[in-house]
Enzyme design. Structure first.
Site, PDB file in Angstrom:
ATOM      1  CE  LYS A  54      -4.018  -2.081   0.167  1.00  0.00           C
ATOM      2  NZ  LYS A  54      -3.536  -3.439   0.161  1.00  0.00           N
ATOM      3  CD  GLU A  60      -2.891  -3.457  -3.487  1.00  0.00           C
ATOM      4  OE1 GLU A  60      -2.526  -4.121  -2.514  1.00  0.00           O
ATOM      5  OE2 GLU A  60      -3.830  -3.812  -4.219  1.00  0.00           O
ATOM      6  NE  ARG A 105      -2.788  -6.725 -10.025  1.00  0.00           N
ATOM      7  CZ  ARG A 105      -2.843  -7.577  -8.991  1.00  0.00           C
ATOM      8  NH1 ARG A 105      -2.431  -8.810  -9.136  1.00  0.00           N
ATOM      9  NH2 ARG A 105      -3.267  -7.160  -7.813  1.00  0.00           N
ATOM     10  CE  LYS A 153      -7.245   1.472  -0.882  1.00  0.00           C
ATOM     11  NZ  LYS A 153      -6.728   1.236  -2.220  1.00  0.00           N
ATOM     12  CG  ASP A 159      -4.379  -3.639  -8.067  1.00  0.00           C
ATOM     13  OD1 ASP A 159      -4.057  -4.462  -8.943  1.00  0.00           O
ATOM     14  OD2 ASP A 159      -4.668  -3.962  -6.898  1.00  0.00           O
ATOM     15  NE  ARG A 181     -14.684  -6.733  -0.380  1.00  0.00           N
ATOM     16  CZ  ARG A 181     -14.712  -7.889   0.275  1.00  0.00           C
ATOM     17  NH1 ARG A 181     -13.681  -8.262   0.998  1.00  0.00           N
ATOM     18  NH2 ARG A 181     -15.766  -8.671   0.208  1.00  0.00           N
ATOM     19  CG  ASN A 215      -0.904  -5.983  -5.698  1.00  0.00           C
ATOM     20  OD1 ASN A 215      -1.388  -6.335  -4.631  1.00  0.00           O
ATOM     21  ND2 ASN A 215      -1.520  -5.134  -6.510  1.00  0.00           N
ATOM     22  NE  ARG A 247      -8.055  -7.001 -10.618  1.00  0.00           N
ATOM     23  CZ  ARG A 247      -7.231  -6.643  -9.646  1.00  0.00           C
ATOM     24  NH1 ARG A 247      -6.825  -7.519  -8.762  1.00  0.00           N
ATOM     25  NH2 ARG A 247      -6.808  -5.398  -9.550  1.00  0.00           N
TER      26      ARG A 247
HETATM   27  N1  LIG Z   1      -9.781   4.516  -4.102  1.00  0.00           N
HETATM   28  C1  LIG Z   1     -10.670   3.565  -4.393  1.00  0.00           C
HETATM   29  N2  LIG Z   1     -11.879   3.881  -4.950  1.00  0.00           N
HETATM   30  C2  LIG Z   1     -12.797   2.935  -5.235  1.00  0.00           C
HETATM   31  N3  LIG Z   1     -12.609   1.612  -4.992  1.00  0.00           N
HETATM   32  C3  LIG Z   1     -11.435   1.233  -4.439  1.00  0.00           C
HETATM   33  C4  LIG Z   1     -10.396   2.172  -4.115  1.00  0.00           C
HETATM   34  N4  LIG Z   1      -9.356   1.511  -3.585  1.00  0.00           N
HETATM   35  C5  LIG Z   1      -9.706   0.201  -3.579  1.00  0.00           C
HETATM   36  N5  LIG Z   1     -10.948   0.020  -4.090  1.00  0.00           N
HETATM   37  C6  LIG Z   1     -11.657  -1.264  -4.234  1.00  0.00           C
HETATM   38  O1  LIG Z   1     -11.171  -2.173  -3.252  1.00  0.00           O
HETATM   39  C7  LIG Z   1     -10.495  -3.280  -3.852  1.00  0.00           C
HETATM   40  C8  LIG Z   1      -9.256  -3.670  -3.045  1.00  0.00           C
HETATM   41  O2  LIG Z   1      -8.402  -2.557  -2.890  1.00  0.00           O
HETATM   42  P1  LIG Z   1      -6.819  -2.602  -3.064  1.00  0.00           P
HETATM   43  O3  LIG Z   1      -6.304  -1.269  -2.678  1.00  0.00           O
HETATM   44  O4  LIG Z   1      -6.476  -3.068  -4.428  1.00  0.00           O
HETATM   45  O5  LIG Z   1      -6.363  -3.639  -1.940  1.00  0.00           O
HETATM   46  P2  LIG Z   1      -6.059  -5.233  -1.964  1.00  0.00           P
HETATM   47  O6  LIG Z   1      -4.640  -5.352  -1.582  1.00  0.00           O
HETATM   48  O7  LIG Z   1      -6.948  -5.826  -0.925  1.00  0.00           O
HETATM   49  O8  LIG Z   1      -6.339  -5.716  -3.359  1.00  0.00           O
HETATM   50  C9  LIG Z   1     -10.171  -2.813  -5.253  1.00  0.00           C
HETATM   51  O9  LIG Z   1     -10.129  -3.911  -6.142  1.00  0.00           O
HETATM   52  C10 LIG Z   1     -11.334  -1.893  -5.576  1.00  0.00           C
HETATM   53  O10 LIG Z   1     -12.465  -2.633  -5.998  1.00  0.00           O
HETATM   54 MG   LIG Z   2      -5.620  -4.902  -5.179  1.00  0.00          MG
END
Ligand SMILES: Nc1ncnc2c1ncn2[C@@H]1O[C@H](COP(=O)(O)OP(=O)(O)O)[C@@H](O)[C@H]1O
Ligand SMILES: [Mg+2]
Length: 327
Positions: free
Chosen positions: A124, A280, A210, A160, A272, A232, A282, A224
């Site tokens: 993150k 993000e 992704r 998060k 992402d 999510r 990864n 996705r």
């Molecule tokens: N800033 C954001 N605005 C809208 N949806 C978000 C945002 N950040 C994350 N999400 C939603 O949450 C999901 C998981 O967040 P992410 O930051 O990718 O963490 P993880 O490591 O759990 O994948 C993303 O796939 C998306 O659907």
């Molecule tokens: Mg993610």
């Protein structure tokens, strides 16, 4: 080549989804030996790094059993072609120690990804180096600060945990929601733990893209799309995978990141993107290669193995036998 995978117990992996399985199938098809190890199988004796490994035979998709493990043996890791660190989060103290042990192999075998890079690049927080590409983001343990940030970014935000993956603990804050303060108490341990808060990007309804990178170059991307009843998009959380392309804007972000990723030895990485914004980065065990291969009609895992062949071949064989200097 001999390829060592430091990973989770293989029994828990999904044969038609897991990226490590795809690497192993592709490597076997190209005549290489796959060797499985858990973190606790790594050991150091008199400064030299070894692992107790078991050869893995991976069956074609759909066949049972999906894999078989052979007899254990000890290998000197500087003598194998590559060590692929593919352990899923959490990033706990065992993970930290494993990176410190494997770090002794730098320059002597190919490390994907580099243990120091893995240690430095919290998935993150690493994106904060590139805040010109990210949505507006706050990292804090202060609950009132989070609530005023939510107002400032339009009354909707996503919160998060810093150590989450697969969508775990990713929650929505919205103006007027009576759950907001309870969510903040949970996420920050009543104001004692950091959380990341981002402006809510409505484009998430069209999907979270992704983009897989190898050595700073784009391998391809999948989109996705979240379930209608979930924020999510993670595959793990029921997100639907569809084909997609990488836009010019996203290519520009990749070009901006690539030098830093190379410097940190982060070779295989999953970015992402939501609505073109980077949410993000990864690095610990990015996934998506099986879905990408199915949608683009290329064997992307084979491309990665081919690249490892080339890169491992460039390492100076003399170095393998020389223990790292004290410097
Ligand atoms: N800033 C954001 N605005 C809208 N949806 C978000 C945002 N950040 C994350 N999400 C939603 O949450 C999901 C998981 O967040 P992410 O930051 O990718 O963490 P993880 O490591 O759990 O994948 C993303 O796939 C998306 O659907
Ligand atoms: Mg993610």
């Amino acid at each position: 080549m001999q390829l060592v995978y430091v990973m989770d117990p293989i029994e828990g992996l999904l044969p038609d989804k897991d990226t490590t399985f795809a690497f192993q199938r592709a490597a076997a098809a190209r005549g290489h030996e796959n060797l499985h190890a858990l973190m606790r199988d790594v050991f150091v004796r008199d400064g030299e790094v070894f692992a107790r490994v078991r050869p893995v035979e991976v069956a074609p998709p759909g066949s049972a059993p999906p894999f078989t493990l052979g007899e254990p043996r000890d290998v000197h890791l500087a003598d194998v072609s590559a060590v692929l660190i593919r352990k899923d989060p959490p990033f706990d103290s065992e993970y930290l120690y494993t990176t410190l042990l494997l770090e002794r192999l730098r320059g002597r075998t190919l490390l994907m990804n580099d243990p120091r890079g893995l240690r430095d690049a919290n998935e993150k927080l690493y994106a904060l180096h590139f805040s010109n590409f990210t949505p507006r983001t706050l990292v804090t343990a202060d609950k009132d600060r989070i609530l005023s940030f939510m107002e400032e970014v339009g009354g909707a935000a996503v919160i998060k945990p810093l150590d989450g993956a697969g969508g775990a603990g990713v929650l929505m804050l919205s103006r007027g929601d009576k759950n907001n303060r309870a969510i903040l108490d949970l996420q920050t341990g009543e104001g004692r733990r950091f959380a990341m808060v981002q402006e809510y990007l409505p484009a998430v309804r069209q999907g979270d893209k992704r983009v897989l990178l190898l050595d700073g170059r784009v391998l391809g991307a999948i989109n996705r799309v979240p379930r209608a009843d979930d924020l999510r998009s993670n595959i793990h959380a029921g997100g639907r995978v569809e084909p997609t392309e990488v836009t010019a804007e996203e290519h520009a972000v990749v070009a901006g990141l690539a030098p830093r990723l190379r410097k940190d030895g982060l070779l295989f990485v999953g970015l992402d993107f939501i609505g073109g914004r980077l949410t993000e980065i990864n690095v610990t065990s990015p996934t998506g290669i099986q879905e990408l291969s199915r949608h683009c009609g290329r064997d992307v895992a084979a491309e990665v193995i081919e690249w490892i062949e080339k890169r491992a071949g460039e390492l100076d064989p003399q170095l393998r036998s020389i223990p790292p200097s004290a410097s």
